[in-house]
Enzyme design. Structure first.
Site, mmCIF file in Angstrom:
data_model
loop_
_atom_site.group_PDB
_atom_site.id
_atom_site.type_symbol
_atom_site.label_atom_id
_atom_site.label_comp_id
_atom_site.label_asym_id
_atom_site.label_seq_id
_atom_site.Cartn_x
_atom_site.Cartn_y
_atom_site.Cartn_z
ATOM 1 N N LYS A 70 0.840 -1.210 0.000
ATOM 2 C CA LYS A 70 0.000 0.000 0.000
ATOM 3 C C LYS A 70 0.869 1.250 0.000
ATOM 4 C CE LYS A 70 -3.787 -2.473 2.163
ATOM 5 N NZ LYS A 70 -4.457 -2.902 3.389
ATOM 6 N N GLN A 77 -4.486 -1.530 9.549
ATOM 7 C CA GLN A 77 -4.399 -2.868 8.962
ATOM 8 C C GLN A 77 -4.994 -3.900 9.920
ATOM 9 O OE1 GLN A 77 -3.237 -3.612 5.765
ATOM 10 N NE2 GLN A 77 -4.041 -5.639 6.226
ATOM 11 N N ASP A 113 -11.020 2.831 3.844
ATOM 12 C CA ASP A 113 -11.287 1.394 3.708
ATOM 13 C C ASP A 113 -12.784 1.136 3.531
ATOM 14 O OD1 ASP A 113 -9.305 -0.509 3.536
ATOM 15 O OD2 ASP A 113 -8.902 -0.565 5.694
#
Ligand code: NDP
Length: 281
Positions: free
Chosen positions: A53, A97, A120
């Site tokens: 990422k 994460q 997200d």
């Protein structure tokens, strides 16, 4: 019939290039987009995801702020770090994460992220926006799948779509997005009585299960568009999807490979959400 390959890697490249152009434009006005990525602990798979990422951000002109925190981090320490990032005007997206260590409640963490930085798309406000057709952030995987269907020119209105899996991050939002696009949607899950009966009727099948090669060619309607979200390791340790590619590709009209299908699109859509967050800010 031999299916066309829906090449996620190449579509993701063109999306990243477009993100790069939008990022350059924002940066030219002194508003470089910024993504904060928080990694708690040192889970090897998470470490690889986070590294990718960060690399994607660098290549697209998005500033990334990677913060690694020890596995012993307390929930309150993580929450206060998120609150600080919520208030930081140089940060437009915040990603924590998952999975998190056992002492931390992931739901609480996600709900602490400001909804306008929830790139997200996991916040309950984003889920609610999707459910009610309002503007929010779409979860990256189903968002990427919709882009792939668009790229393949798949007619969605009135199409029979079957989503296998009902998780909050893939299956459910995927079903809602297909519904929003006027497909007739069936959601299958572990208690579905006869999966093949459903999938054989489907013009579009999205498999998001986590069971290696469970969807085989004999379960598909000829010409169907088959999207394989699954990422599994087979008995030989090889990366494979939920779809048995060899048999399915003989029946399907379009099919995504694993690797090189949905995975790169998920990564690309995170960049799109980050750019959108920066543009909205
Ligand atoms: P979850 O484990 O949260 O959900 C799996 C779903 O599959 C559940 O709804 C479950 O049903 C259903 N299921 C399990 N067994 C069967 C079965 N035999 N028949 C029908 N349905 C079944 O997984 P995720 O949604 O998080 O992920 C799914 C897969 O996608 C995983 O392989 C994951 O690694 C991958 N993934 C890939 C991404 C990418 O970028 N390519 C991103 C995110 C995930 P029930 O609800 O009844 O338990």
């Amino acid at each position: 019939m031999t299916a066309h390959i829906l090449d996620g890697a190449s579509l993701a490249r063109s999306i990243r290039a477009e993100v790069g152009r939008r990022a350059a434009e924002l940066s030219a006005h002194g508003r470089q987009p910024g993504l904060a990525v928080l990694l708690v602990g040192d889970d090897p798979a998470s470490t690889v995801y986070v590294r990718n990422k960060v690399k994607d951000c660098e290549e697209s002109g998005i500033r990334s702020l990677l913060e690694r925190m020890p596995a012993s981090t307390t929930e309150s320490a993580l929450l206060s770090r998120i609150r600080a990032l919520n208030a930081d005007p140089a940060i437009h997206g915040i990603l924590v994460q998952l999975p998190l260590p056992a002492q931390i409640d992931a739901r609480k963490v996600i709900e602490t992220i400001a909804p306008d930085k929830d790139v997200d798309g996991f916040h309950v406000a984003s889920a609610g926006a999707l459910m009610t057709g309002q503007r929010g952030f779409l979860p990256c995987t189903p968002y990427g799948v919709m882009k792939m269907l668009e790229f393949a020119g798949t007619p969605l209105a009135g199409a029979e779509a079957v989503v296998i899996g009902r998780s909050n991050i893939v299956g459910k939002p995927q079903a809602l997005l297909l519904l929003q696009a006027d497909a007739t949607v069936t959601i299958c899950h572990s208690r579905t009585r006869n999966l093949a009966e459903h999938t054989r009727r489907a013009d579009i099948v999205v498999a998001a299960v986590g069971r290696a090669r469970m969807l085989t060619g004999d379960m598909l309607k000829p010409g169907a568009v088959v999207i394989d979200v699954g990422m599994n390791r087979d008995a030989q340790g090889k990366l494979c999807g939920d779809v048995d590619f060899d048999s399915a590709a003989k029946v399907a009209g379009w099919i995504t490979p694993v690797p090189g299908g949905v995975g790169p699109m998920t990564r690309a859509m995170l960049l799109v959400n980050t750019i959108e967050a920066a543009e909205r800010a």
